[in-house]
Design an enzyme around this catalytic site. Structure first.
Site, PDB file in Angstrom:
ATOM      1  N   HIS A 113     -32.734 -11.577  -7.718  1.00  0.00           N
ATOM      2  CA  HIS A 113     -31.712 -11.994  -6.811  1.00  0.00           C
ATOM      3  C   HIS A 113     -32.367 -13.579  -6.561  1.00  0.00           C
ATOM      4  O   HIS A 113     -33.111 -13.806  -5.481  1.00  0.00           O
ATOM      5  CB  HIS A 113     -31.679 -11.343  -5.605  1.00  0.00           C
ATOM      6  CG  HIS A 113     -31.196  -9.584  -5.885  1.00  0.00           C
ATOM      7  ND1 HIS A 113     -30.111  -9.742  -6.214  1.00  0.00           N
ATOM      8  CD2 HIS A 113     -32.049  -8.554  -5.863  1.00  0.00           C
ATOM      9  CE1 HIS A 113     -29.816  -8.315  -6.303  1.00  0.00           C
ATOM     10  NE2 HIS A 113     -30.960  -7.697  -6.244  1.00  0.00           N
ATOM     11  N   HIS A 123     -30.197  -8.298 -14.629  1.00  0.00           N
ATOM     12  CA  HIS A 123     -30.660  -6.981 -14.589  1.00  0.00           C
ATOM     13  C   HIS A 123     -31.082  -6.647 -15.829  1.00  0.00           C
ATOM     14  O   HIS A 123     -30.343  -7.073 -16.734  1.00  0.00           O
ATOM     15  CB  HIS A 123     -29.761  -5.910 -14.041  1.00  0.00           C
ATOM     16  CG  HIS A 123     -30.200  -4.670 -14.378  1.00  0.00           C
ATOM     17  ND1 HIS A 123     -29.487  -3.805 -15.503  1.00  0.00           N
ATOM     18  CD2 HIS A 123     -31.078  -3.550 -14.118  1.00  0.00           C
ATOM     19  CE1 HIS A 123     -30.035  -2.638 -15.726  1.00  0.00           C
ATOM     20  NE2 HIS A 123     -31.085  -2.631 -14.820  1.00  0.00           N
ATOM     21  N   ASN A 125     -33.398  -3.354 -18.370  1.00  0.00           N
ATOM     22  CA  ASN A 125     -33.796  -2.098 -18.447  1.00  0.00           C
ATOM     23  C   ASN A 125     -34.029  -1.766 -19.690  1.00  0.00           C
ATOM     24  O   ASN A 125     -33.152  -1.516 -20.396  1.00  0.00           O
ATOM     25  CB  ASN A 125     -33.315  -1.145 -17.623  1.00  0.00           C
ATOM     26  CG  ASN A 125     -34.072   0.248 -17.652  1.00  0.00           C
ATOM     27  OD1 ASN A 125     -33.718   1.017 -18.440  1.00  0.00           O
ATOM     28  ND2 ASN A 125     -34.959   0.385 -16.738  1.00  0.00           N
ATOM     29  N   HIS A 187     -14.903   3.020  -7.501  1.00  0.00           N
ATOM     30  CA  HIS A 187     -14.164   3.090  -6.091  1.00  0.00           C
ATOM     31  C   HIS A 187     -13.681   1.537  -5.874  1.00  0.00           C
ATOM     32  O   HIS A 187     -12.878   1.358  -4.901  1.00  0.00           O
ATOM     33  CB  HIS A 187     -15.036   3.421  -4.944  1.00  0.00           C
ATOM     34  CG  HIS A 187     -16.108   2.679  -4.886  1.00  0.00           C
ATOM     35  ND1 HIS A 187     -17.355   2.651  -5.887  1.00  0.00           N
ATOM     36  CD2 HIS A 187     -16.813   1.739  -4.047  1.00  0.00           C
ATOM     37  CE1 HIS A 187     -18.350   1.815  -5.558  1.00  0.00           C
ATOM     38  NE2 HIS A 187     -18.046   1.422  -4.226  1.00  0.00           N
TER      39      HIS A 187
END
Length: 348
Positions: A113, A123, A125, A187
């Site tokens: 960040h 990000h 991974n 959402h």
């Protein structure tokens, strides 16, 4: 080739080498070291603090956190290696044949960040999993800008695509679509950022897409590609190594290009507001977070991905034709960034 030899070849392709765990573990540690060294050099002010930990059920890891730097307000680069008897429900749902076997999992994960709103959050991974007859590689990398630049998104995607293309021409187009699908806040009906690549359950057999939505863009594309020729454990391990090695050249040039841009309270407040989306995704949808909590992982390391400061605002709407509106109108919709060029700068 006889039917027997064909079956035997496929079986051989699906068996990892005897030293698979030690080799992947060594690579994941090296990747953590490599990324941390590059980020410390880039920041030029702060360094990573390491916190080693042991998991009572088996395994452990080392968490590295950088804070209050010249570039990075907070970030973490973690390595973990865990094993045990009880598989979490999130794994058994996808691979029921792993039931009843001890599991082993290792990986490196990272979230950064930056302080300057013109530098994107990023990000990464990459992980490896074994349980009896079951094994696979998974992971990915994605970019989350606040005040985006098309050339930055294009550079990031082109660098990642080059790493993928060195191993198979269908990796990037499939895994890019999968990333757009996975890093999606249902959402909010928006993507988390400008994407990258994402993949899971890669064991060298069958179709590339192993996600939940067979009718989505990634699933439909993968179906069109069909079953790939069997790929060995070594093939996939080499692919993971290339992806990991592509991170620094994909991200650091963007940091260097944007770190000197001036910003004010408006940009900072918008960055903190958009960080809220990152929190929402990681706590509601992120499978790494779910897996870590279900396997009794180290909470501090699992939640390292959350930003140090964040804000929510009720009913926020960006001003029309503003830089903030451009993020929503253009960059939070899947784009063909790998084919973007300044001479043809229209984003489609």
């Amino acid at each position: 080739m006889t039917a027997f030899s064909t079956i035997d070849t496929i079986t051989t392709h699906s068996v990892p080498p005897a030293d698979s765990r030690s080799r992947v573990s060594q690579f994941m540690r090296h990747l953590q070291d490599q990324i941390c060294q590059a980020l410390e050099t880039t920041d030029g002010s702060s360094t990573f603090m390491e916190d080693s930990w042991v998991r009572p059920e088996g395994g452990g890891g080392r968490s590295r956190v950088i804070r209050e730097g010249a570039v990075f307000e907070q970030g973490g680069v973690n390595f973990s290696e865990v094993w045990g008897d009880h598989l979490p429900p999130s794994i058994l749902t996808q691979r029921p044949e792993a039931a009843g076997h001890r599991f082993y999992a290792t990986g490196t994960s990272m979230v950064l960040h930056p302080r300057n709103p013109y530098i994107p959050t990023v990000h990464l991974n990459y992980r490896y999993f074994e349980a009896g007859p079951v094994w696979w590689f998974g992971g990915g990398v994605d970019l989350t800008p606040y005040y985006p630049f098309a050339e930055d998104a294009a550079h990031f995607h082109k660098t990642i695509k080059s790493a993928c293309d060195a191993h198979h021409g269908e990796y990037y187009p499939t895994f890019k679509r999968w990333c757009d699908e996975y890093f999606y806040l249902r959402h909010r009906q928006e993507t988390r950022g400008v994407g990258g690549i994402f993949f899971d359950y890669q064991d060298g057999r069958g179709k590339l897409y192993r996600g939940a939505d067979a009718n989505g863009t990634a699933g439909v594309y993968s179906e069109g590609v069909g079953d790939l020729a069997p790929r060995t454990w070594e093939d996939l391990f080499s692919f993971i190594q290339s992806c990991g090695g592509a991170f620094v050249p994909a991200y650091v040039p963007i940091v260097e290009k944007r770190r000197g841009l001036e910003y004010g309270d408006r940009e900072r407040n918008f960055q903190l507001y958009r960080r809220g989306r990152y929190v929402e995704f990681n706590l509601v949808y992120d499978r790494g977070t779910i897996f870590g909590l279900q396997t009794n992982g180290r909470t501090e390391s699992i939640l390292m991905s959350l930003p140090p400061l964040v804000r929510w605002e009720y009913g926020y709407q960006p001003e029309p034709k503003s830089r903030e509106a451009e993020l929503y109108d253009t960059f939070l919709k899947p784009q063909d960034w790998a084919n973007w060029s300044e001479s043809n700068s229209e984003v489609k």
